[in-house]
Design a protein around this motif. Structure first.
Motif, mmCIF file in Angstrom:
data_model
loop_
_atom_site.group_PDB
_atom_site.id
_atom_site.type_symbol
_atom_site.label_atom_id
_atom_site.label_comp_id
_atom_site.label_asym_id
_atom_site.label_seq_id
_atom_site.Cartn_x
_atom_site.Cartn_y
_atom_site.Cartn_z
ATOM 1 N N SER A 1 29.081 38.971 44.887
ATOM 2 C CA SER A 1 28.830 38.139 43.713
ATOM 3 C C SER A 1 27.344 37.756 43.652
ATOM 4 O O SER A 1 26.501 38.615 43.480
ATOM 5 N N SER B 1 28.841 34.429 48.331
ATOM 6 C CA SER B 1 28.980 34.189 46.902
ATOM 7 C C SER B 1 28.609 32.746 46.572
ATOM 8 O O SER B 1 28.478 31.900 47.461
ATOM 9 N N TRP C 1 39.008 33.276 41.591
ATOM 10 C CA TRP C 1 38.596 34.005 42.788
ATOM 11 C C TRP C 1 39.699 34.880 43.358
ATOM 12 O O TRP C 1 39.417 35.860 44.050
ATOM 13 N N THR D 1 30.019 42.186 41.755
ATOM 14 C CA THR D 1 28.778 41.689 41.181
ATOM 15 C C THR D 1 28.391 42.529 39.981
ATOM 16 O O THR D 1 29.097 43.471 39.598
ATOM 17 N N HIS E 1 38.132 38.176 42.582
ATOM 18 C CA HIS E 1 36.691 38.102 42.817
ATOM 19 C C HIS E 1 36.300 38.191 44.296
ATOM 20 O O HIS E 1 35.405 38.946 44.651
#
Length: 264
Positions: A97, A31, A156, A122, A242
């Motif tokens: 991501s 990411s 995150w 993503t 995330h």
């Protein structure tokens, strides 16, 4: 430290090949603001079945950070160049991501090079100019990466994970804080300018889309939308924010291995 000269840029990579010379290849893509170490929770399990290639996206980790802005075309080309450098004709791919955005382009443009693709946390269009341009400008300032760290880490992971896993977060903060500001900013601009919604609809490979229920950066709704673009795509949602591969490492690892291990 292995470095591949690709498109005028040195790309750092690592290979874990304990599964043997006949095992399929699996490429892992990080990411934004991370490096190869983000895949530490998965590498041991993945390497039991696959020859695993991790790489630092240009501008990250030990890869070069040439002046930007970068483009999604460059990020896609770097992966194809790395496969060529290593003599890999075909591989599985898993990206999270920014790495997932790169994976959308790879699956759409180079299907002959990939068998199965995991697109994690993503979307085919991530954020907007209003998000990415100020963030890129901030990253280029002196001390900019340090000033961005706390706000980014808070998005995150969920609050309970942040409270519980301080040692894990210390390592992640350290990687983020020391990411080259120009490299980070240039990748922000690549993400900002990439709209792969039309290309995602052309993907004909087996695809697993993983989303996080609490992800504020690329939402579960965006994950479902992405899966809906791709005929036959599987969708898995984890109780995470995330970086779901870290927050729900066991569930994430199991979902990817189950998907990759399916017979055609």
């Amino acid at each position: 430290m292995p470095l591949a000269a690709i498109n005028g840029t040195r790309i750092h990579y690592r290979v874990d090949a304990r599964a043997g010379n006949d095992a399929p290849w699996l490429v892992l893509s990080n990411s934004l603001g991370a490096d190869v170490s983000m895949w530490t929770p998965q590498v041991e399990a993945f390497a039991e079945h696959y020859r695993v290639v991790r790489y630092d996206t240009r501008g990250h980790g030990h890869s070069d950070a040439p002046a930007g802005p970068y483009t999604i075309d460059q990020l896609i080309g770097d992966v194809v160049g790395l496969l060529d450098h290593l003599g890999i004709e075909r591989a599985h791919y898993c990206g999270l991501s920014m790495g997932g955005l790169t994976g959308i382009g790879l699956a759409a443009r180079h299907p002959e090079r990939f068998s199965r693709v995991v697109l994690s946390n993503t979307a085919a269009l991530i954020g907007s100019d209003a998000v990415w341009t100020p963030r890129a400008a901030k990253a280029r300032e002196a001390g900019g990466m340090s000033s961005l760290t706390d706000a980014v880490i808070a998005r995150w992971f969920t609050a309970p994970f942040i409270d519980r896993e301080q040692l894990v977060l210390a390592n992640i903060r350290d990687v983020f804080r020391h990411t080259e500001g120009e490299g980070y900013a240039s990748n922000c601009e690549a993400i900002r300018d990439a709209d792969l919604r039309a290309e995602a609809k052309t993907i004909a490979l087996p695809v697993l889309v993983i989303a996080g229920t609490h992800d504020l950066s690329t939402t579960a709704e965006q994950g479902r939308e992405l899966a809906g673009y791709i005929e036959g795509a599987r969708y898995v949602e984890l109780d995470a924010a995330h970086l779901s591969n870290i927050e729900k490492r066991d569930d994430y690892t199991r979902a990817v291995l189950d998907f990759l291990g399916e017979q055609p």
